[in-house]
Write a protein that holds these residues in place. Structure first.
Motif, PDB file in Angstrom:
ATOM      1  N   ASP A  36      67.853   0.070  25.228  1.00 17.23           N
ATOM      2  CA  ASP A  36      68.880  -0.931  24.937  1.00 17.23           C
ATOM      3  C   ASP A  36      69.168  -1.810  26.162  1.00 17.23           C
ATOM      4  O   ASP A  36      70.162  -2.537  26.181  1.00 17.23           O
ATOM      5  CB  ASP A  36      70.155  -0.293  24.393  1.00 17.23           C
ATOM      6  N   ASN A  37      68.285  -1.762  27.167  1.00 17.00           N
ATOM      7  CA  ASN A  37      68.314  -2.781  28.219  1.00 17.00           C
ATOM      8  C   ASN A  37      67.870  -4.122  27.632  1.00 17.00           C
ATOM      9  O   ASN A  37      68.182  -5.176  28.160  1.00 17.00           O
ATOM     10  CB  ASN A  37      67.424  -2.387  29.413  1.00 17.00           C
ATOM     11  N   ALA A  38      67.106  -4.065  26.548  1.00 17.20           N
ATOM     12  CA  ALA A  38      66.643  -5.284  25.888  1.00 17.20           C
ATOM     13  C   ALA A  38      67.776  -5.865  25.045  1.00 17.20           C
ATOM     14  O   ALA A  38      68.711  -5.157  24.682  1.00 17.20           O
ATOM     15  CB  ALA A  38      65.468  -4.946  24.984  1.00 17.20           C
ATOM     16  N   THR A 123      69.825  -3.255  37.931  1.00 21.55           N
ATOM     17  CA  THR A 123      69.477  -2.704  36.608  1.00 21.55           C
ATOM     18  C   THR A 123      70.596  -3.026  35.612  1.00 21.55           C
ATOM     19  O   THR A 123      71.701  -3.431  36.002  1.00 21.55           O
ATOM     20  CB  THR A 123      69.303  -1.157  36.631  1.00 21.55           C
ATOM     21  N   THR A 124      70.300  -2.786  34.353  1.00 22.66           N
ATOM     22  CA  THR A 124      71.299  -3.035  33.314  1.00 22.66           C
ATOM     23  C   THR A 124      72.282  -1.865  33.203  1.00 22.66           C
ATOM     24  O   THR A 124      73.191  -1.894  32.387  1.00 22.66           O
ATOM     25  CB  THR A 124      70.614  -3.226  31.943  1.00 22.66           C
ATOM     26  N   LYS A 125      72.056  -0.832  33.995  1.00 17.74           N
ATOM     27  CA  LYS A 125      72.907   0.378  34.014  1.00 17.74           C
ATOM     28  C   LYS A 125      72.974   1.054  32.644  1.00 17.74           C
ATOM     29  O   LYS A 125      74.024   1.551  32.233  1.00 17.74           O
ATOM     30  CB  LYS A 125      74.302   0.045  34.537  1.00 17.74           C
ATOM     31  N   VAL A 234      61.666  -4.003  38.940  1.00 14.74           N
ATOM     32  CA  VAL A 234      61.041  -3.927  37.623  1.00 14.74           C
ATOM     33  C   VAL A 234      61.846  -2.955  36.754  1.00 14.74           C
ATOM     34  O   VAL A 234      62.729  -2.255  37.261  1.00 14.74           O
ATOM     35  CB  VAL A 234      59.586  -3.409  37.733  1.00 14.74           C
ATOM     36  N   THR A 235      61.501  -2.895  35.489  1.00 13.73           N
ATOM     37  CA  THR A 235      62.086  -1.867  34.648  1.00 13.73           C
ATOM     38  C   THR A 235      61.172  -0.635  34.731  1.00 13.73           C
ATOM     39  O   THR A 235      60.159  -0.662  35.435  1.00 13.73           O
ATOM     40  CB  THR A 235      62.303  -2.377  33.200  1.00 13.73           C
ATOM     41  N   SER A 236      61.517   0.436  34.051  1.00 12.87           N
ATOM     42  CA  SER A 236      60.758   1.678  34.257  1.00 12.87           C
ATOM     43  C   SER A 236      59.725   1.942  33.177  1.00 12.87           C
ATOM     44  O   SER A 236      59.244   3.059  33.046  1.00 12.87           O
ATOM     45  CB  SER A 236      61.725   2.852  34.347  1.00 12.87           C
TER      46      SER A 236
HETATM   47  P1  IMP Z   1      66.631  -1.589  33.882  1.00 10.08           P
HETATM   48  O1  IMP Z   1      65.603  -1.864  32.850  1.00 10.08           O
HETATM   49  O2  IMP Z   1      68.020  -1.521  33.340  1.00 10.08           O
HETATM   50  O3  IMP Z   1      66.285  -0.401  34.720  1.00 10.08           O
HETATM   51  O4  IMP Z   1      66.653  -2.831  34.898  1.00 10.08           O
HETATM   52  C1  IMP Z   1      65.563  -3.120  35.771  1.00 10.08           C
HETATM   53  C2  IMP Z   1      65.340  -4.625  35.884  1.00 10.08           C
HETATM   54  O5  IMP Z   1      64.842  -5.130  34.667  1.00 10.08           O
HETATM   55  C3  IMP Z   1      66.603  -5.429  36.200  1.00 10.08           C
HETATM   56  O6  IMP Z   1      66.249  -6.524  37.013  1.00 10.08           O
HETATM   57  C4  IMP Z   1      67.033  -5.928  34.830  1.00 10.08           C
HETATM   58  O7  IMP Z   1      67.806  -7.099  34.918  1.00 10.08           O
HETATM   59  C5  IMP Z   1      65.687  -6.183  34.201  1.00 10.08           C
HETATM   60  N1  IMP Z   1      65.706  -6.118  32.727  1.00 10.08           N
HETATM   61  C6  IMP Z   1      65.765  -5.003  31.974  1.00 10.08           C
HETATM   62  N2  IMP Z   1      65.748  -5.317  30.674  1.00 10.08           N
HETATM   63  C7  IMP Z   1      65.650  -6.650  30.600  1.00 10.08           C
HETATM   64  C8  IMP Z   1      65.553  -7.565  29.504  1.00 10.08           C
HETATM   65  O8  IMP Z   1      65.521  -7.211  28.325  1.00 10.08           O
HETATM   66  N3  IMP Z   1      65.473  -8.893  29.845  1.00 10.08           N
HETATM   67  C9  IMP Z   1      65.453  -9.302  31.133  1.00 10.08           C
HETATM   68  N4  IMP Z   1      65.534  -8.486  32.179  1.00 10.08           N
HETATM   69  C10 IMP Z   1      65.633  -7.162  31.923  1.00 10.08           C
END
Ligand code: IMP
Length: 421
Positions: A36-38, A123-125, A234-236
């Motif tokens: 749900d970071n997306a 990160t989006t936490k 980056v994301t994971s």
């Molecule tokens: P995480 O995915 O929350 O761990 O975040 C890691 C990096 O990926 C951060 O710079 C976020 O802003 C970026 N990120 C994660 N998901 C998205 C997305 O859906 N759109 C754009 N950036 C994202």
């Protein structure tokens, strides 16, 4: 037919809208990575839907699948399903029992780690990275565990002490790990979703055997990929097209098309290098006009000119067979437009991004000016209705990338899409 669709930049390219448009033709839409970071914003008429986990095909009542490579926050998924059902939409969803569950302690660890970093990732936490760590470490809770209280309990007994220690060591509250009300809530959601569990690999392979149409919907974008992106920013997860096959359990020879979604300019949210970033009035203008604020976090996105050097790499990473270019309308009124065609790294001209993030962060963009157009193009229905310079911009990018741009989006609505022969 099996189609994979991915973001070709740093995420937020407008994949939601493109999937929504394609969905009508497909039988199954499946998510294969991320969580749900997306965030997808899909607009239909005067209704706007913000989705984080539910594949965008939901608006057509299609079969939706969540593959085992996804990290799933059950609370977020359940809320989305509930909202969509209340709006009168059918939600026919299947979830792989091996899907990794994002537990509240992953969210806590993500926040604590981000707070402690001197060089933040932004990160989006949402606990994404920590949930994937547990998958690789074989300490994950899976979707199937939420349907069996005894199994969940046994797993937590095993996992909890190390998590509690990690959280306490980082200065957090370790009671989150065995907090009963959330465990009860997760089990309740598990019971509600029990009938939705399915072997996603099997379901897709059988559908393809049956000549059905399957669309794998990527989240984030090529340069947020944990291997090929701009580490550590980056994301994971693995965000490129090949990851769809590995994560879904579908052989690569079954892939028919790979669609890349590209924004007509560039945005990035969170930290990390972005050579074409405009830290000026022009960047502000793109942000305002393009409504460039994160769907998940509301953070302002960093905006800049189209980076053809990065896009070239994305074409290689994903093997695109066609591209969809989004938000062309946002560039109306900007003249001239600039496109980054190479980088200057310590006096050397590069046509392809360097592998090292440190070197990448020192690259200075070399631009070519392209004539802009002043007309509002948001009502254009046919490619020929676009001003000559807008068409030339599209065709010039196509020439640079050597992949057909088969659709151009000129606004958020479904009808604001131009298909090219
Ligand atoms: P995480 O995915 O929350 O761990 O975040 C890691 C990096 O990926 C951060 O710079 C976020 O802003 C970026 N990120 C994660 N998901 C998205 C997305 O859906 N759109 C754009 N950036 C994202």
């Amino acid at each position: 037919m099996f189609t994979i669709l991915t973001g070709a930049q740093f995420g937020d390219e407008g994949k939601g809208k493109v999937v929504d448009l394609l969905a009508e033709k497909y039988d199954i839409i499946v998510r294969f990575q991320g969580g749900d970071n997306a965030g997808h914003t899909v607009k239909v008429g005067d209704k706007t839907y913000k989705l984080h986990l539910t594949p965008s095909g939901v608006l057509f009542g299609k079969r939706l699948l969540i593959g085992p490579g996804v990290v799933l926050n059950p609370r977020v998924l359940w809320e989305e399903i509930d909202t969509l059902r209340h709006s009168g939409l059918e939600v026919d969803i299947g979830i792989d029992p091996k899907t990794t569950i994002i537990m509240p302690y992953h969210i806590e660890l993500d926040s604590l780690r981000e707070k402690a970093r001197s060089d933040k990732i932004g990160t989006t936490k949402r606990g994404i990275g920590y949930a994937y760590i547990d998958k690789i470490a074989r300490d994950e809770v899976q979707m199937g565990d939420l349907t069996d209280p005894a199994r969940l309990q046994a797993k937590l007994e095993e996992i909890a002490p190390a998590k509690e220690k990690a959280i306490a060591d980082m200065g957090g509250d370790p009671t989150v790990v065995r907090f009963q009300p959330y465990l009860d809530e997760y089990l309740e959601i598990g019971a509600r979703l029990k009938d939705s569990l399915t072997d996603v690999s099997l379901e897709i392979n059988l559908a393809l055997d049956d000549d059905k149409m399957v669309l794998a919907e990527g989240a984030q974008g090529a340069f947020l990929d944990v291997i090929h992106g701009t580490q550590k920013f980056v994301t994971s997860s693995f965000t490129t097209a090949g990851s769809a096959c590995a994560n879904l359990g579908v052989g690569p020879v079954r892939v028919d098309n790979v669609v890349g979604v590209l924004k007509a300019y560039l945005t990035r949210v969170g930290e990390g290098p972005m050579p074409t970033e405009l830290k000026n009035q022009m960047g502000e203008h793109l942000r305002e006009k393009g409504h460039e604020f994160g769907t998940t976090t509301g953070r302002p996105r960093r905006c800049g000119w189209f980076d053809a050097v990065l896009a070239r790499k994305s074409v290689y990473l994903n093997g695109y067979t066609e591209l969809a270019l989004t938000k062309l309308d946002v560039l109306s009124g900007m003249d001239p437009l600039k496109v980054c065609v190479s980088y200057d790294l310590d006096g050397e001209l590069l046509g392809y991004p360097p592998e090292s993030t440190e070197e990448f962060s020192r690259c200075i963009p070399v631009y070519e000016d392209v004539p802009g157009w002043s007309e509002d193009i948001t009502a254009a229905q046919e490619y020929d209705e676009l001003p000559k310079n807008a068409r030339e911009y599209v065709e010039w990018l196509e020439g640079l990338l050597q992949v057909d741009i088969s659709a151009v989006s000129v606004g958020p609505g479904r009808e604001q899409t131009i298909y090219r022969e």
